[in-house]
Write a protein that holds these residues in place. Structure first.
Motif, short mmCIF file in Angstrom:
data_model
loop_
_atom_site.label_atom_id
_atom_site.label_comp_id
_atom_site.label_asym_id
_atom_site.label_seq_id
_atom_site.Cartn_x
_atom_site.Cartn_y
_atom_site.Cartn_z
N ASN A 1 -4.88 10.63 1.17
CA ASN A 1 -5.46 9.31 1.41
C ASN A 1 -5.66 8.57 0.10
O ASN A 1 -5.88 9.17 -0.96
CB ASN A 1 -6.80 9.45 2.14
CG ASN A 1 -6.65 10.16 3.48
OD1 ASN A 1 -5.55 10.16 4.06
ND2 ASN A 1 -7.70 10.79 3.95
N ILE A 2 -5.61 7.26 0.20
CA ILE A 2 -5.78 6.44 -1.01
C ILE A 2 -7.13 5.72 -0.99
O ILE A 2 -7.43 4.93 -1.87
CB ILE A 2 -4.61 5.46 -1.17
CG1 ILE A 2 -4.46 4.53 0.04
CG2 ILE A 2 -3.31 6.24 -1.38
CD1 ILE A 2 -3.34 3.51 -0.13
N ALA B 1 -4.86 0.11 -10.30
CA ALA B 1 -3.58 -0.59 -10.47
C ALA B 1 -2.80 0.10 -11.58
O ALA B 1 -3.38 0.72 -12.48
CB ALA B 1 -3.81 -2.06 -10.84
N LEU B 2 -1.48 0.03 -11.48
CA LEU B 2 -0.60 0.66 -12.47
C LEU B 2 0.29 -0.43 -13.05
O LEU B 2 0.86 -1.24 -12.31
CB LEU B 2 0.26 1.72 -11.77
CG LEU B 2 1.42 2.34 -12.54
CD1 LEU B 2 0.92 3.15 -13.74
CD2 LEU B 2 2.25 3.24 -11.61
N MET C 1 -5.67 1.01 -14.41
CA MET C 1 -6.97 0.35 -14.56
C MET C 1 -7.54 0.07 -13.18
O MET C 1 -6.79 0.05 -12.19
CB MET C 1 -6.79 -0.96 -15.34
CG MET C 1 -6.16 -2.05 -14.56
SD MET C 1 -4.44 -2.56 -14.89
CE MET C 1 -3.68 -1.62 -16.02
N PRO C 2 -8.86 -0.17 -13.11
CA PRO C 2 -9.44 -0.57 -11.82
C PRO C 2 -8.75 -1.86 -11.35
O PRO C 2 -8.41 -2.72 -12.18
CB PRO C 2 -10.90 -0.82 -12.14
CG PRO C 2 -11.17 -0.05 -13.39
CD PRO C 2 -9.88 -0.04 -14.15
N VAL C 3 -8.49 -1.99 -10.07
CA VAL C 3 -7.78 -3.16 -9.55
C VAL C 3 -8.62 -4.42 -9.81
O VAL C 3 -9.78 -4.47 -9.43
CB VAL C 3 -7.53 -3.00 -8.04
CG1 VAL C 3 -6.95 -4.28 -7.47
CG2 VAL C 3 -6.62 -1.83 -7.80
N ASP D 1 -1.39 1.59 -7.52
CA ASP D 1 -1.17 2.94 -8.07
C ASP D 1 -1.09 3.93 -6.92
O ASP D 1 -1.94 4.80 -6.75
CB ASP D 1 -2.30 3.31 -9.03
CG ASP D 1 -2.02 4.65 -9.71
OD1 ASP D 1 -3.00 5.30 -10.16
OD2 ASP D 1 -0.86 5.08 -9.75
N VAL D 2 -0.07 3.73 -6.07
CA VAL D 2 0.13 4.66 -4.94
C VAL D 2 1.54 5.22 -5.03
O VAL D 2 2.43 4.60 -5.62
CB VAL D 2 -0.07 3.96 -3.57
CG1 VAL D 2 -1.48 3.45 -3.41
CG2 VAL D 2 0.94 2.86 -3.37
#
Ligand code: BV8
Length: 235
Positions: free
Chosen positions: A88-89, A111-112, A120-122, A143-144
């Motif tokens: 799970n994300i 986020a990537l 980093m945090p989205v 970032d999945v």
């Protein structure tokens, strides 16, 4: 007793987070190929960004359910002898208090940057095409792990599967690899295997034991059994 738990979308269903393949599941209205592959992102980034922005907003109002809370309770007793590997994300395991969690398919809240690899945090909706705070490129993606991409921390997962005494899969259809094959790896190293799921999964036959029901009921009961079996921890 060393335990590896694999969780899937079914453990978050009672928290209101839609699963992928149940009726009304996430993939409906979206073909997987349309949103969860690098090719889809290259072809139509806005659709993919909006799909994940919508899921991030929906997940923000979700709260852990008794299944997540029971696994956190088990970690308080087992410590490093418990590892939760989640497909799970969402961050419901962490919200429930679990700290030993591997997000093998990534996380919604990160986020990537495709340009420099920074995580980093989205910073809000990624559809707004924010620039990377590290390199300044407009190259941020969720970032999945999409289909065809290598899941995260497989080496760490394989070591845990080889060393565990018990492997328990919770709320997963067994439709996606390599996660669906973890039961065979664990069993191959002598672990006892248990599946807790609403219905038969695609890999139920590979488990020593299968229990059908809601995760919110099955998981607390199973954790009580384990705690009973191993006795109170050292105070
Ligand atoms: C890889 C992204 C190479 C983020 C996801 C042919 C054969 C075998 C494999 C393949 C093949 N062709 C291609 C592959 C590989 C492919 C794959 O497995 N495809 C499948 C479709 C055949 N896999 C990959 O591409 C993976 N990468 O292989 O790279 C590699 C490998 C190793 C080493 C080097 C290189 C990457 C897969 C990751 C894809 N990304 N998500 C996101 O958008 O979320 S997958 C997505 O589906 C989820 O992340 C989740 O992981 C996955 C499975 O879903 P589930 O979690 O199981 O959810 P589902 O809805 O399916 O089931 C829920 C279950 O819960 C149901 O059974 C339901 O009954 C139950 N339930 C519901 N409510 C409850 C409940 N249970 C209890 N209580 C309830 N209340």
């Amino acid at each position: 007793m060393r335990i590896v738990v694999l969780t899937g979308a079914g453990i978050s269903a009672e928290s209101g987070v839609p699963t992928f393949r149940d009726d009304g599941g996430l993939w409906e209205g979206h073909r997987v190929e349309d949103v969860a592959t690098p090719e889809a992102f290259a072809r139509d980034p806005l659709t993919v960004q909006r799909f994940y922005d919508a899921r991030r907003r929906a997940a923000a109002s979700a709260r852990p359910n008794p299944a997540h809370l029971a696994l956190a309770r088990l970690e308080r007793r087992l410590g490093d002898d418990l590892l939760v590997v989640t497909q799970n994300i969402d961050d419901l395991h962490e919200q429930a208090g679990s700290t030993r969690v591997v997000h093998m398919h990534g996380r919604l809240d990160t986020a990537l940057c495709e340009a420099c690899g920074a995580r980093m945090p989205v910073p809000g909706d990624l559809a707004d095409d924010a620039t990377c705070p590290v390199c300044g490129a407009r190259a941020l993606r969720p970032d999945v792990v999409w289909f065809g991409e290598r899941p995260y921390e497989l080496d760490r997962i394989d070591l845990a599967l080889a060393a565990c005494d018990r492997f328990v899969a919770i709320g997963t259809s067994g439709a996606v690899y390599p996660a669906a094959g973890f039961v065979l790896t664990a069993a191959g190293f002598g672990a006892a295997t248990l599946e807790l799921n609403l219905v038969e999964s695609e890999v139920s036959l590979l488990f020593d034991e299968v229990r059908h029901g809601l995760a919110g009921m099955l998981v607390p009961a199973w954790v009580d059994e384990v705690l009973q079996a191993i006795g109170p921890g050292t105070p």
